[in-house]
Design an enzyme around this catalytic site. Sequence first.
Site, mmCIF file in Angstrom:
data_model
loop_
_atom_site.group_PDB
_atom_site.id
_atom_site.type_symbol
_atom_site.label_atom_id
_atom_site.label_comp_id
_atom_site.label_asym_id
_atom_site.label_seq_id
_atom_site.Cartn_x
_atom_site.Cartn_y
_atom_site.Cartn_z
ATOM 1 N N ARG A 25 -110.938 96.497 -42.519
ATOM 2 C CA ARG A 25 -109.861 95.931 -43.353
ATOM 3 C C ARG A 25 -108.626 95.591 -42.520
ATOM 4 O O ARG A 25 -107.489 95.734 -42.948
ATOM 5 C CB ARG A 25 -109.504 96.891 -44.498
ATOM 6 C CG ARG A 25 -110.688 97.354 -45.353
ATOM 7 C CD ARG A 25 -111.554 96.202 -45.845
ATOM 8 N NE ARG A 25 -112.622 96.642 -46.742
ATOM 9 C CZ ARG A 25 -113.939 96.588 -46.454
ATOM 10 N NH1 ARG A 25 -114.357 96.121 -45.268
ATOM 11 N NH2 ARG A 25 -114.831 96.987 -47.337
ATOM 12 N N ALA A 61 -104.894 96.691 -43.787
ATOM 13 C CA ALA A 61 -104.837 98.043 -44.375
ATOM 14 C C ALA A 61 -103.861 98.960 -43.658
ATOM 15 O O ALA A 61 -103.859 100.168 -43.900
ATOM 16 C CB ALA A 61 -106.233 98.658 -44.362
ATOM 17 N N LEU A 65 -105.800 104.796 -39.373
ATOM 18 C CA LEU A 65 -105.555 106.233 -39.561
ATOM 19 C C LEU A 65 -106.438 107.083 -38.657
ATOM 20 O O LEU A 65 -106.120 108.241 -38.408
ATOM 21 C CB LEU A 65 -105.762 106.602 -41.039
ATOM 22 C CG LEU A 65 -104.695 106.013 -41.983
ATOM 23 C CD1 LEU A 65 -105.115 106.177 -43.441
ATOM 24 C CD2 LEU A 65 -103.336 106.669 -41.752
ATOM 25 N N GLY A 108 -98.555 99.720 -42.682
ATOM 26 C CA GLY A 108 -98.187 98.905 -41.525
ATOM 27 C C GLY A 108 -98.515 97.437 -41.715
ATOM 28 O O GLY A 108 -97.916 96.576 -41.051
ATOM 29 N N GLU A 111 -95.495 96.152 -43.192
ATOM 30 C CA GLU A 111 -94.462 96.085 -42.146
ATOM 31 C C GLU A 111 -94.650 94.825 -41.290
ATOM 32 O O GLU A 111 -93.684 94.145 -40.931
ATOM 33 C CB GLU A 111 -94.512 97.345 -41.277
ATOM 34 C CG GLU A 111 -94.140 98.598 -42.054
ATOM 35 C CD GLU A 111 -94.112 99.839 -41.180
ATOM 36 O OE1 GLU A 111 -93.008 100.238 -40.776
ATOM 37 O OE2 GLU A 111 -95.187 100.415 -40.911
ATOM 38 N N GLU A 131 -98.005 105.516 -47.023
ATOM 39 C CA GLU A 131 -97.423 106.549 -46.163
ATOM 40 C C GLU A 131 -96.893 107.707 -47.002
ATOM 41 O O GLU A 131 -97.016 108.874 -46.621
ATOM 42 C CB GLU A 131 -96.260 105.973 -45.343
ATOM 43 C CG GLU A 131 -96.650 105.025 -44.236
ATOM 44 C CD GLU A 131 -96.706 103.567 -44.692
ATOM 45 O OE1 GLU A 131 -96.896 103.321 -45.899
ATOM 46 O OE2 GLU A 131 -96.583 102.681 -43.829
ATOM 47 N N GLY A 139 -93.311 103.490 -39.696
ATOM 48 C CA GLY A 139 -92.936 103.580 -38.275
ATOM 49 C C GLY A 139 -92.957 102.235 -37.583
ATOM 50 O O GLY A 139 -92.761 102.148 -36.382
HETATM 51 C C1 1HE Z 1 -109.544 102.206 -42.374
HETATM 52 C C2 1HE Z 1 -108.263 101.942 -42.910
HETATM 53 C C3 1HE Z 1 -107.145 102.453 -42.208
HETATM 54 C C4 1HE Z 1 -109.734 101.040 -44.201
HETATM 55 N N1 1HE Z 1 -107.359 103.161 -41.077
HETATM 56 N N2 1HE Z 1 -109.710 102.906 -41.262
HETATM 57 N N3 1HE Z 1 -103.203 102.707 -44.756
HETATM 58 C C5 1HE Z 1 -103.775 103.216 -45.865
HETATM 59 O O1 1HE Z 1 -103.565 104.340 -46.238
HETATM 60 C C6 1HE Z 1 -104.719 102.291 -46.573
HETATM 61 C C7 1HE Z 1 -106.137 102.848 -46.437
HETATM 62 N N4 1HE Z 1 -107.145 101.875 -46.881
HETATM 63 C C8 1HE Z 1 -107.428 101.643 -48.177
HETATM 64 O O2 1HE Z 1 -106.761 102.104 -49.093
HETATM 65 C C9 1HE Z 1 -108.611 100.764 -48.463
HETATM 66 O O3 1HE Z 1 -109.443 100.754 -47.301
HETATM 67 C C10 1HE Z 1 -108.268 99.295 -48.819
HETATM 68 C C11 1HE Z 1 -107.589 99.243 -50.193
HETATM 69 C C12 1HE Z 1 -107.355 98.655 -47.782
HETATM 70 C C13 1HE Z 1 -109.573 98.470 -48.859
HETATM 71 O O4 1HE Z 1 -110.531 99.113 -49.710
HETATM 72 P P1 1HE Z 1 -112.073 98.716 -49.571
HETATM 73 O O5 1HE Z 1 -112.818 99.450 -50.660
HETATM 74 O O6 1HE Z 1 -112.233 97.240 -49.510
HETATM 75 O O7 1HE Z 1 -112.550 99.243 -48.120
HETATM 76 P P2 1HE Z 1 -112.905 100.734 -47.648
HETATM 77 O O8 1HE Z 1 -114.334 101.051 -48.009
HETATM 78 O O9 1HE Z 1 -111.881 101.707 -48.073
HETATM 79 O O10 1HE Z 1 -112.768 100.613 -46.070
HETATM 80 C C14 1HE Z 1 -113.725 99.915 -45.263
HETATM 81 C C15 1HE Z 1 -113.722 100.569 -43.899
HETATM 82 O O11 1HE Z 1 -112.434 100.402 -43.312
HETATM 83 C C16 1HE Z 1 -113.938 102.079 -43.975
HETATM 84 O O12 1HE Z 1 -114.583 102.465 -42.776
HETATM 85 P P3 1HE Z 1 -116.184 102.727 -42.735
HETATM 86 O O13 1HE Z 1 -116.452 103.100 -41.306
HETATM 87 O O14 1HE Z 1 -116.433 103.828 -43.716
HETATM 88 O O15 1HE Z 1 -116.829 101.427 -43.159
HETATM 89 C C17 1HE Z 1 -112.542 102.640 -43.971
HETATM 90 O O16 1HE Z 1 -112.464 103.957 -43.469
HETATM 91 C C18 1HE Z 1 -111.865 101.684 -43.003
HETATM 92 N N5 1HE Z 1 -110.420 101.625 -43.210
HETATM 93 N N6 1HE Z 1 -108.403 101.213 -44.044
HETATM 94 C C19 1HE Z 1 -108.610 103.366 -40.645
HETATM 95 N N7 1HE Z 1 -105.876 102.237 -42.606
HETATM 96 C C20 1HE Z 1 -96.546 102.189 -37.991
HETATM 97 S S1 1HE Z 1 -96.749 103.357 -39.159
HETATM 98 C C21 1HE Z 1 -97.696 102.651 -40.422
HETATM 99 C C22 1HE Z 1 -98.241 103.742 -41.270
HETATM 100 C C23 1HE Z 1 -99.325 103.248 -42.175
HETATM 101 O O17 1HE Z 1 -99.721 102.107 -42.162
HETATM 102 S S2 1HE Z 1 -99.974 104.419 -43.232
HETATM 103 C C24 1HE Z 1 -100.961 103.514 -44.318
HETATM 104 C C25 1HE Z 1 -102.390 103.456 -43.837
#
Ligand code: 1HE
Length: 257
Positions: A25, A61, A65, A108, A111, A131, A139
Amino acid sequence: MTSPDLQIEHRGAVAVVRLNRGAKRNALNDGLILAIRNAFESLPEGIRAAVLDGTGDHFCAGLDLSELKERDAGAGMHHSRMWHAALEQVQFGPVPVVAALHGAVVGGGLELAAACHVRVADDTTFYALPEGSRGIFVGGGGSVRIPRLIGAARMADMMFTGRVYNAQDGERAGFAQYLVPQGQAFTKALELAERIAQNAPLTNYALMHALPRIAEQPADQGYLTEALMSAIAQSAPEAKERVRAFLEGRASKVSKG
Ligand code: 1HE
């Protein structure tokens, strides 16, 4: 530094920069952040605007993480500063950037979108700052840029409560300047970037570098900065030619659109 997770192609005077990590994503790992910085640092001569897009159903996304390891405070600060440096290149790099948003624009990813100059969202777009519920803080410059789009109170609410804005509410709140039907964000963003690329370079420079700083200055300083920027832009031969073209009936009029 280049990365297979970031595609760059040139369409005339527009660079299309695309996050290309759809399986995750378009989550932003360190390599992708450094590649974004590099992409905007090294745009070739002749590129006058850019579109930032994401492969797949989601724009981005946010932070990858899986890379959020145990970091001590110093390493955490440097990691955040690395994001700042990359997103500074987007905002204060060589050319205006139009973001083509769809699906998740979260953490992010929001951001990153906020560092762009114009945002086009399609109907599938949603905005969130998870976050707040992950026990961390923004961040990537979000606490500076996002309040300037939607206000600090809305941003705090999103992080306190996990509120998610859909595309319509997000546009009304100020996240995006354009809302288009599903699947049309890239086409609209490219059209806008092509239009922006035709502006006089000094006009685009003023909008990128002077306007946001003037907006932060006390009014008396802002008026002076405006006068200086205005005089510099007017003095360019291209500005004189554009004004002459209008006066001689060779340039388009403003129309209702
Ligand atoms: C990820 C990430 C990620 C997906 N880091 N691996 N961001 C979040 O907290 C958002 C987290 N993501 C989600 O809520 C959902 O993935 C989505 C709404 C974006 C998309 O949902 P969906 O159902 O289409 O996909 P999915 O099944 O959740 O994810 C597909 C794959 O992407 C899956 O990995 P797989 O190996 O199991 O296939 C997920 O683990 C992976 N994936 N999002 C790592 N964010 C400078 S500081 C900034 C601080 C932040 O940004 S914190 C917010 C982080």
